[in-house]
Design an enzyme around this catalytic site. Structure first.
Site, PDB file in Angstrom:
ATOM      1  N   ASP A  65      48.116 -25.218 130.427  1.00 52.68           N
ATOM      2  CA  ASP A  65      47.354 -24.525 129.405  1.00 52.68           C
ATOM      3  C   ASP A  65      47.278 -25.381 128.139  1.00 52.68           C
ATOM      4  O   ASP A  65      48.304 -25.696 127.531  1.00 52.68           O
ATOM      5  CB  ASP A  65      48.078 -23.203 129.111  1.00 52.68           C
ATOM      6  CG  ASP A  65      47.276 -22.325 128.190  1.00 52.68           C
ATOM      7  OD1 ASP A  65      46.167 -21.957 128.590  1.00 52.68           O
ATOM      8  OD2 ASP A  65      47.745 -22.047 127.077  1.00 52.68           O
ATOM      9  N   THR A  98      40.401 -23.700 125.732  1.00 53.76           N
ATOM     10  CA  THR A  98      41.107 -24.470 124.697  1.00 53.76           C
ATOM     11  C   THR A  98      41.037 -25.962 124.975  1.00 53.76           C
ATOM     12  O   THR A  98      40.753 -26.742 124.079  1.00 53.76           O
ATOM     13  CB  THR A  98      42.587 -24.059 124.627  1.00 53.76           C
ATOM     14  OG1 THR A  98      43.109 -24.040 125.935  1.00 53.76           O
ATOM     15  CG2 THR A  98      42.734 -22.698 124.024  1.00 53.76           C
ATOM     16  N   THR A  99      41.303 -26.333 126.229  1.00 52.89           N
ATOM     17  CA  THR A  99      41.254 -27.756 126.557  1.00 52.89           C
ATOM     18  C   THR A  99      39.840 -28.278 126.336  1.00 52.89           C
ATOM     19  O   THR A  99      39.654 -29.341 125.745  1.00 52.89           O
ATOM     20  CB  THR A  99      41.687 -27.973 128.021  1.00 52.89           C
ATOM     21  OG1 THR A  99      42.835 -27.184 128.269  1.00 52.89           O
ATOM     22  CG2 THR A  99      42.001 -29.408 128.297  1.00 52.89           C
ATOM     23  N   ASP A 391      45.069 -15.358 129.859  1.00 52.37           N
ATOM     24  CA  ASP A 391      43.725 -15.954 129.870  1.00 52.37           C
ATOM     25  C   ASP A 391      42.768 -15.037 130.623  1.00 52.37           C
ATOM     26  O   ASP A 391      41.660 -14.759 130.169  1.00 52.37           O
ATOM     27  CB  ASP A 391      43.740 -17.323 130.565  1.00 52.37           C
ATOM     28  CG  ASP A 391      44.305 -18.412 129.655  1.00 52.37           C
ATOM     29  OD1 ASP A 391      44.882 -18.061 128.612  1.00 52.37           O
ATOM     30  OD2 ASP A 391      44.174 -19.593 130.005  1.00 52.37           O
TER      31      ASP A 391
HETATM   32  P1  ADP Z   1      40.144 -24.751 129.405  1.00 51.60           P
HETATM   33  O1  ADP Z   1      41.428 -24.754 128.661  1.00 51.60           O
HETATM   34  O2  ADP Z   1      39.072 -25.463 128.665  1.00 51.60           O
HETATM   35  O3  ADP Z   1      39.735 -23.425 129.902  1.00 51.60           O
HETATM   36  P2  ADP Z   1      40.617 -25.380 132.165  1.00 51.60           P
HETATM   37  O4  ADP Z   1      41.614 -26.339 132.696  1.00 51.60           O
HETATM   38  O5  ADP Z   1      40.827 -23.950 132.385  1.00 51.60           O
HETATM   39  O6  ADP Z   1      40.436 -25.706 130.640  1.00 51.60           O
HETATM   40  O7  ADP Z   1      39.212 -25.818 132.792  1.00 51.60           O
HETATM   41  C1  ADP Z   1      38.040 -25.143 132.473  1.00 51.60           C
HETATM   42  C2  ADP Z   1      36.849 -25.794 133.137  1.00 51.60           C
HETATM   43  O8  ADP Z   1      37.012 -25.831 134.545  1.00 51.60           O
HETATM   44  C3  ADP Z   1      35.599 -24.992 132.858  1.00 51.60           C
HETATM   45  O9  ADP Z   1      34.566 -25.851 132.511  1.00 51.60           O
HETATM   46  C4  ADP Z   1      35.347 -24.294 134.178  1.00 51.60           C
HETATM   47  O10 ADP Z   1      33.986 -24.013 134.382  1.00 51.60           O
HETATM   48  C5  ADP Z   1      35.845 -25.319 135.152  1.00 51.60           C
HETATM   49  N1  ADP Z   1      36.152 -24.755 136.468  1.00 51.60           N
HETATM   50  C6  ADP Z   1      36.906 -23.694 136.790  1.00 51.60           C
HETATM   51  N2  ADP Z   1      36.924 -23.483 138.128  1.00 51.60           N
HETATM   52  C7  ADP Z   1      36.164 -24.448 138.677  1.00 51.60           C
HETATM   53  C8  ADP Z   1      35.789 -24.797 140.008  1.00 51.60           C
HETATM   54  N3  ADP Z   1      36.208 -24.098 141.071  1.00 51.60           N
HETATM   55  N4  ADP Z   1      34.988 -25.879 140.177  1.00 51.60           N
HETATM   56  C9  ADP Z   1      34.580 -26.597 139.121  1.00 51.60           C
HETATM   57  N5  ADP Z   1      34.899 -26.329 137.847  1.00 51.60           N
HETATM   58  C10 ADP Z   1      35.669 -25.270 137.622  1.00 51.60           C
HETATM   59 MG    MG Z   2      40.594 -22.219 131.292  1.00 51.10          MG
END
Ligand code: ADP
Ligand code: MG
Length: 540
Positions: A65, A98-99, A391
């Protein structure tokens, strides 16, 4: 700092203050912010890696996270701290992305750096970035898809996307089901959701699969007296915000007692008063009482005799949630209880969970507050589950509130970058360069998702871009299948609000950092190590 004025140097800063100006200040700030972005970039997306963080006390946190990672990192550089700030804002406001926000901000700064090297003035860059962000917001709302807040299949997909890649993912079926049920339960008819009405309890022990939702409340308390019933079926619940104890005289009263039987009479009168209070509770028809204040031993005794299940000193927030769960009205005085003030619950019982007593109020009709009990073998597991669950709760309530979603997997970022490039060409001038830099910065999202999934980022971006140009605007990268796909069909969806907020706060941070051309740093007043430590520590 000193300046020559008529041969006389004028010192305006205290000794020891360092000043860092112009390009040098900018370079240092940008480098620090980029370093923060790079630190979290490898966690982005469903295939992102975790980080292990060890604090000064040796405590370990393992997480994926972004907000948690940045919170735990001991960051000192002021520009880097601004990046941490955006992660925190993003987390508080929308709960996810957040990331992404931090990574986008880092990329915006990286692209700004090359414009600065081409002698584009920082003001032009910041203006271009702000224009681009405004346009991005418009484009996002145009491509957003309206959904029904009652569509639980869709809400589940929103929750699943949010926890994919997190430690909680292994249990996503169960957790997302719980999250959607919880949010749907507590949502008000106008779509507002107060997550405070979802009471999350963590209890180490058992299996993760034992994590459950209780359509009612779980309270970390015991009943007042073991003589009271352990289980009450068809509970009539009284919520009391008044003490069930003899009220000590407020002013210092002097009582003259000259004979032993007078003292006894005095004590009897006290007990009688408390007895009357307990009688009033029993007479109200209540068989369960949650009291926010104290219940003294005499009152407990009479309540036990009347077969009432009573709990004292219950937290205010728990009492409020009990009111929402059981439909009871919180009573401030024992003299005005009516039948309608009592709430109902199918069953109220005290149960042991990992060796500790807890009170379960369940089987409520249409409860407007619910509880989730998270179980797992260790604290690390439970904490990461809780973060994932948080989340998921946030994104689901975002969608229940706004009723708007966008596809994920880098799809909106590609669409934005295409449309923004087109927009830039209509603007012209030097600002065009800044808008183009903004457009390409957004591609860092699909690029990182691809990289972290071990895919070729260039191939993926080219393919997704081509799909978008052909009108397939919901195409993104399906990281699990390892190829571009329609994100709506793949069930990778996110709240519109998360995307908008990520881009807005990333822009804000980048602009703030770019505007700085002068840094004055006072010397630290701390000890020789330069760290602020409480006096007496660190002198060894
Ligand atoms: P954040 O802290 O920004 O939410 P995450 O590590 O949760 O970071 O990653 C979020 C990103 O991953 C988003 O752009 C989301 O659309 C993408 N994402 C989530 N699941 C999938 C998936 N199955 N395939 C591709 N991208 C995905
Ligand atoms: Mg996320």
């Amino acid at each position: 700092m000193s300046q020559q004025l008529g041969g006389q140097p004028i010192i305006i800063l205290r000794q020891g203050t360092t000043r860092n100006r112009g390009q040098e200040a900018q370079n240092s700030n940008i480098a620090a912010a980029k370093a923060v972005a790079n630190a979290v970039r490898s966690t982005l997306g469903p295939k992102g890696m975790d980080k292990m963080l060890i604090d000064g006390m040796g405590d370990i946190v393992i997480t994926n996270d972004g907000a948690t990672i940045l919170r735990q990192m001991d960051i000192d550089h002021p520009a880097a701290k601004m990046m941490v700030e955006i992660a925190k804002t993003q987390d508080d406001e929308v709960g996810d992305g957040t990331t992404s926000a931090v990574v986008i901000a880092g990329e915006l700064l990286k692209n700004a750096e090359s414009l600065l090297n081409q002698q584009v003035h920082p003001t032009v860059i910041t203006e271009g970035y702000q224009q681009a962000a405004k346009k991005a917001r418009e484009i996002l709302s145009a491509i957003a898809i309206s959904v029904k807040p009652t569509d639980s299949t869709l809400l589940k997909k929103i929750a699943e996307t949010a926890i994919s890649g997190k430690g909680a993912e292994a249990y996503r079926e169960l957790l997302c089901d719980i999250v959607v049920r919880a949010v749907t339960r507590v949502a008000d008819p106008d779509g507002t959701v107060d997550l405070g009405h979802i009471n999350v309890q963590k209890k180490v022990g058992g299996k993760v699969e034992d994590t459950t939702i209780i359509e009612g409340m779980v309270i970390d308390k015991e009943r007042g007296n073991p003589g009271m019933p352990r289980v009450v079926k068809n509970a009539k619940v009284l919520l009391l915000n008044a003490a069930l104890e003899y009220r000590k005289t407020e002013v210092n009263a002097k009582i003259n007692i000259s004979r032993p039987d007078q003292e006894q009479a005095f004590l009897d009168a006290d007990a009688q008063m408390v007895h009357t209070m307990a009688d009033k509770v029993a007479a109200s028809g209540a068989n369960v009482v949650f009291c926010q204040k104290g219940i003294d031993d005499v009152a407990q005794h009479y309540l036990t005799k009347a077969g009432v299940f009573a709990v004292r000193r219950v937290k205010k927030s728990d009492i409020e949630n009990l009111a929402r769960a059981t439909g009871a009205t919180i009573i401030n005085s024992l003299d005005v209880i009516t039948k309608g003030d009592l709430g109902t619950a199918g069953i109220v019982e005290e149960k042991k969970l990992s060796g500790q007593e807890m009170i379960f109020v369940s089987g409520c009709k249409n409860p407007k507050a619910v509880s989730i009990v998270i179980r797992g073998g260790s604290e690390h597991v439970i904490d990461e589950l809780e973060r994932g669950m948080h989340d998921a709760l946030m994104v689901v309530s975002d969608v229940v509130k706004d009723k708007k979603i966008v596809p994920g997997g880098g799809s909106p970022e590609i669409e934005l970058s295409l449309q923004l490039r087109h927009y830039a060409s209509t603007v012209g001038g030097r600002i065009q360069l800044a808008i183009e830099a903004f457009a390409s910065a957004l591609e860092v999202i699909p690029r990182s998702i691809a990289e972290n999934a071990g895919l070729d980022p260039i191939d993926m971006i080219v393919e997704i871009r081509a799909a978008h140009e052909a009108g397939k605007r919901t195409f993104g990268l399906d990281a699990c299948e390892g190829k571009p796909a329609d994100m709506l069909k793949a069930g990778v969806v996110e709240p519109l609000r998360v995307k908008t907020q990520a881009i807005m706060s990333a822009t804000e941070a980048a602009v703030m950092i770019l505007r700085i051309d002068d840094v004055f740093a006072s010397s630290k007043s701390a000890g020789p190590a330069g760290r602020s430590m409480p006096p007496g520590m660190g002198d060894y």
